[in-house]
Design a protein around this motif. Structure first.
Motif, PDB file in Angstrom:
ATOM      1  N   PRO A 149      34.468  41.823  82.880  1.00 38.02           N
ATOM      2  CA  PRO A 149      34.881  41.784  81.465  1.00 38.02           C
ATOM      3  C   PRO A 149      35.403  40.432  80.976  1.00 38.02           C
ATOM      4  CG  PRO A 149      35.555  43.849  82.445  1.00 38.02           C
ATOM      5  CD  PRO A 149      35.019  43.004  83.568  1.00 38.02           C
ATOM      6  N   TYR A 150      35.765  39.510  81.880  1.00 43.07           N
ATOM      7  CA  TYR A 150      36.148  38.165  81.409  1.00 43.07           C
ATOM      8  C   TYR A 150      35.009  37.579  80.557  1.00 43.07           C
ATOM      9  CZ  TYR A 150      39.760  37.889  85.154  1.00 43.07           C
ATOM     10  OH  TYR A 150      40.832  38.097  85.990  1.00 43.07           O
ATOM     11  N   ASN A 151      33.770  37.820  81.016  1.00 38.02           N
ATOM     12  CA  ASN A 151      32.610  37.262  80.285  1.00 38.02           C
ATOM     13  C   ASN A 151      32.504  37.868  78.893  1.00 38.02           C
ATOM     14  OD1 ASN A 151      31.752  35.828  82.615  1.00 38.02           O
ATOM     15  ND2 ASN A 151      30.909  37.729  83.410  1.00 38.02           N
ATOM     16  N   THR A 152      32.718  39.192  78.820  1.00 41.84           N
ATOM     17  CA  THR A 152      32.589  39.873  77.530  1.00 41.84           C
ATOM     18  C   THR A 152      33.648  39.377  76.547  1.00 41.84           C
ATOM     19  OG1 THR A 152      31.987  41.787  78.847  1.00 41.84           O
ATOM     20  CG2 THR A 152      32.312  42.158  76.498  1.00 41.84           C
ATOM     21  N   LYS A 191      33.451  30.031  75.998  1.00 43.26           N
ATOM     22  CA  LYS A 191      32.528  29.971  77.141  1.00 43.26           C
ATOM     23  C   LYS A 191      33.319  29.962  78.442  1.00 43.26           C
ATOM     24  CE  LYS A 191      30.290  26.817  74.506  1.00 43.26           C
ATOM     25  NZ  LYS A 191      30.249  25.432  74.340  1.00 43.26           N
ATOM     26  N   ILE A 192      32.690  30.506  79.477  1.00 43.73           N
ATOM     27  CA  ILE A 192      33.350  30.518  80.791  1.00 43.73           C
ATOM     28  C   ILE A 192      32.796  29.362  81.629  1.00 43.73           C
ATOM     29  CG2 ILE A 192      33.540  31.826  82.948  1.00 43.73           C
ATOM     30  CD1 ILE A 192      35.056  33.435  81.067  1.00 43.73           C
ATOM     31  N   ALA A 193      33.673  28.586  82.243  1.00 39.89           N
ATOM     32  CA  ALA A 193      33.245  27.573  83.213  1.00 39.89           C
ATOM     33  C   ALA A 193      33.800  27.997  84.576  1.00 39.89           C
ATOM     34  CB  ALA A 193      33.783  26.208  82.832  1.00 39.89           C
ATOM     35  N   LEU A 194      32.993  27.810  85.608  1.00 41.36           N
ATOM     36  CA  LEU A 194      33.350  28.379  86.909  1.00 41.36           C
ATOM     37  C   LEU A 194      33.628  27.314  87.967  1.00 41.36           C
ATOM     38  CD1 LEU A 194      30.554  31.108  87.075  1.00 41.36           C
ATOM     39  CD2 LEU A 194      32.917  31.404  86.328  1.00 41.36           C
ATOM     40  N   GLU A 252      40.519  27.514  71.475  1.00 44.40           N
ATOM     41  CA  GLU A 252      39.794  27.350  70.202  1.00 44.40           C
ATOM     42  C   GLU A 252      38.406  27.946  70.374  1.00 44.40           C
ATOM     43  OE1 GLU A 252      41.537  25.915  67.823  1.00 44.40           O
ATOM     44  OE2 GLU A 252      43.126  25.072  69.080  1.00 44.40           O
ATOM     45  N   VAL A 253      37.772  28.305  69.240  1.00 41.31           N
ATOM     46  CA  VAL A 253      36.375  28.758  69.284  1.00 41.31           C
ATOM     47  C   VAL A 253      35.540  27.661  69.956  1.00 41.31           C
ATOM     48  CG1 VAL A 253      34.343  29.269  67.845  1.00 41.31           C
ATOM     49  CG2 VAL A 253      36.582  30.247  67.254  1.00 41.31           C
ATOM     50  N   GLY A 254      34.685  28.065  70.890  1.00 40.19           N
ATOM     51  CA  GLY A 254      33.813  27.097  71.575  1.00 40.19           C
ATOM     52  C   GLY A 254      34.421  26.522  72.844  1.00 40.19           C
ATOM     53  N   ASP A 255      35.706  26.748  73.068  1.00 41.47           N
ATOM     54  CA  ASP A 255      36.361  26.184  74.260  1.00 41.47           C
ATOM     55  C   ASP A 255      35.800  26.761  75.561  1.00 41.47           C
ATOM     56  OD1 ASP A 255      38.101  24.471  73.073  1.00 41.47           O
ATOM     57  OD2 ASP A 255      39.930  25.575  73.559  1.00 41.47           O
ATOM     58  N   LEU A 256      35.982  25.964  76.615  1.00 43.28           N
ATOM     59  CA  LEU A 256      35.683  26.454  77.964  1.00 43.28           C
ATOM     60  C   LEU A 256      36.929  27.140  78.517  1.00 43.28           C
ATOM     61  CD1 LEU A 256      33.947  23.321  79.514  1.00 43.28           C
ATOM     62  CD2 LEU A 256      32.844  25.459  78.816  1.00 43.28           C
ATOM     63  N   ILE A 257      36.718  28.273  79.166  1.00 42.67           N
ATOM     64  CA  ILE A 257      37.797  28.955  79.883  1.00 42.67           C
ATOM     65  C   ILE A 257      37.444  28.859  81.355  1.00 42.67           C
ATOM     66  CG2 ILE A 257      38.765  31.248  80.343  1.00 42.67           C
ATOM     67  CD1 ILE A 257      37.937  31.672  77.253  1.00 42.67           C
ATOM     68  N   LEU A 258      38.373  28.360  82.148  1.00 46.92           N
ATOM     69  CA  LEU A 258      38.064  28.133  83.568  1.00 46.92           C
ATOM     70  C   LEU A 258      38.479  29.323  84.425  1.00 46.92           C
ATOM     71  CD1 LEU A 258      37.432  25.297  82.756  1.00 46.92           C
ATOM     72  CD2 LEU A 258      38.917  24.468  84.564  1.00 46.92           C
ATOM     73  N   THR A 259      37.531  29.806  85.205  1.00 46.39           N
ATOM     74  CA  THR A 259      37.881  30.829  86.180  1.00 46.39           C
ATOM     75  C   THR A 259      36.990  30.668  87.405  1.00 46.39           C
ATOM     76  OG1 THR A 259      38.507  33.154  86.435  1.00 46.39           O
ATOM     77  CG2 THR A 259      36.407  32.752  85.337  1.00 46.39           C
ATOM     78  N   SER A 260      37.152  31.544  88.394  1.00 39.96           N
ATOM     79  CA  SER A 260      36.391  31.389  89.645  1.00 39.96           C
ATOM     80  C   SER A 260      35.032  32.069  89.539  1.00 39.96           C
ATOM     81  CB  SER A 260      37.188  31.983  90.805  1.00 39.96           C
ATOM     82  OG  SER A 260      37.610  33.281  90.498  1.00 39.96           O
TER      83      SER A 260
END
Ligand code: PLP
Length: 400
Positions: A132-135, A143-146, A118-126
């Motif tokens: 480009p994941y950030n873009t 948003k990206i959460a690490l 959803e818009v505003g969700d956190l996406i988890l990655t390392s």
């Protein structure tokens, strides 16, 4: 200026391109043999792109009318069969499997993120991840959460689990973006034991997961890495693995912009939904996925003698990469942590990547500074130059 508030005043900057251009200029001045250019993320030999003769041999036989026409929004049926075969080989999961075409692995990341979060969700990655994941996240208001990828040179399961648990307190659906095997930028791969821990943990965590496996480099990892596909059968139904499988590196067709998302689930409606919703996004984004690469991939899969030649050639280049890695790692100082297993890139951790990359340029060595290290694209440096590159890295980082 006319741009929207998100983009207003932004300037496109790519440190890889900048350093590559500098390296080429320097080579013109002082000679190719005196410059080490480890910026380019494509497999090269003696400065020229590596392609597979077996794959190339099929191009003249492609039907000009077919490759000029549109293909279905879900992808060409023969392509969708071919990518499953190429990706899984003898490691097919038993659950339902369905593939859908996307425009490059990057298109696959974008289409999956906009359809499964959803818009505003956190996406988890390392913390170490492909830029480009950030873009994709920013452009689409996610948003990206690490989590921390490493504990020393090993997978940091504790940080992974803690970050998932924290996110599960905020969101009931979690998108996990994991790049393995032969991770960009480190060459790290999750081991079978890491996978067992992850699967057990996710099976027992109360949230819904999309387990997005960015496998852009899988064709340059040891074949045993494909065993993970059979482990996907162990996932409980609240977890939906989607594999991002691209022909960019696997078939050395970077500019063809063809890839596939492959969903695996025991409920057939889950994988059918993947195909439908990605087709809707394809229709509303770039239209059909380029036809030529789809026909080429299908032709390769259908022509078993050419396929066998392709596997032989690929094996040769995997061995070249292995020797390049050994040439570099054999010279890098043991104090410098390097969690490499396979693939195109090695990263050396650094507390001052920009300064270290600049110091290397003084020695005519062009690499890519990252947030926490320096990326060495062994895919584009010939073996004989790699010991000198490692010696220089040791020197600028003060490890002797
Ligand atoms: N994922 C990772 C980690 C990559 O490094 C790349 C390409 O460099 C991709 C995905 C996507 O590649 P493509 O869009 O060319 O398939």
């Amino acid at each position: 200026m006319f741009a929207n508030t998100l983009k207003s005043g932004k300037v496109y900057f790519d440190s890889i391109l900048v350093n590559n251009t500098e390296a080429k200029k320097k080579a013109e001045l002082i000679g190719q043999d005196k410059v080490i250019n480890g910026t380019v993320g494509s497999l090269c030999s003696e400065g020229s792109l590596v392609t597979f003769d077996a794959v190339e041999s099929l191009i003249p036989g492609l039907n000009p009318k077919q490759i000029s026409a549109y293909t279905p929004m879900q992808g060409l049926p023969a392509f969708l069969e071919a990518v499953k075969g190429l990706c899984f080989q003898s490691y097919f999961p038993k659950k339902h499997v369905k593939s859908v075409a996307v425009t490059g692995g990057l298109g696959g990341i974008r289409q999956a993120i906009i359809n499964y979060t959803e818009v505003g969700d956190l996406i988890l990655t390392s913390d170490w991840h492909w830029g480009p994941y950030n873009t994709v996240a920013e452009d689409n208001l996610r948003k990206i959460a690490l989590f921390r990828l490493f504990d020393g040179n090993r997978f940091n399961f504790e940080s992974f689990a803690e970050t998932v648990e924290q996110t599960a307190r905020l969101q009931k659906k979690i998108f996990l973006l994991i790049n393995t095997p032969a991770h960009n930028p480190t060459g790290f791969s999750l081991s079978p034991e890491d996978w067992d821990k992850i699967i057990d943990f996710l099976n027992n965590t109360d949230a819904q997961f999309v387990l997005f496996l960015d496998m852009a480099y899988i064709e340059f990892a040891p074949e045993e890495q494909k065993r993970v596909f059979q482990k996907l059968d162990l996932l409980k139904p609240h977890i939906f693995p989607i594999i991002n499988y691209s022909i960019s590196k696997g078939l050395a067709k970077y500019g063809f912009r063809v890839a596939s998302l492959i969903g695996v689930h025991e409920d057939v409606s889950v994988v059918n939904e993947l195909s439908d919703i990605i087709a809707i996004s394809n229709r509303g984004n770039y239209g059909c996925v380029p036809s030529m690469g789809q026909y080429l991939t299908a032709a390769l899969w259908e022509n078993k003698s050419v396929l066998a030649r392709y596997y032989k050639e690929k094996e040769h280049w995997k061995n070249v990469l292995k020797r390049r890695a050994e040439a570099f790692l054999g010279h890098i100082h043991p104090d410098l942590p390097v969690p490499y297993e396979s693939g195109f890139f090695i990263s050396v951790k650094s507390d001052n990547p920009k300064a270290h990359a600049d110091a290397l340029k003084e020695e005519n060595i062009y690499l890519v500074p990252l947030k926490d290290g320096i990326r060495v694209a062994i895919c584009s440096i010939d073996e004989e130059k790699l010991p000198a590159a490692a010696d220089a890295v040791n020197r600028v980082m003060g490890a002797r």
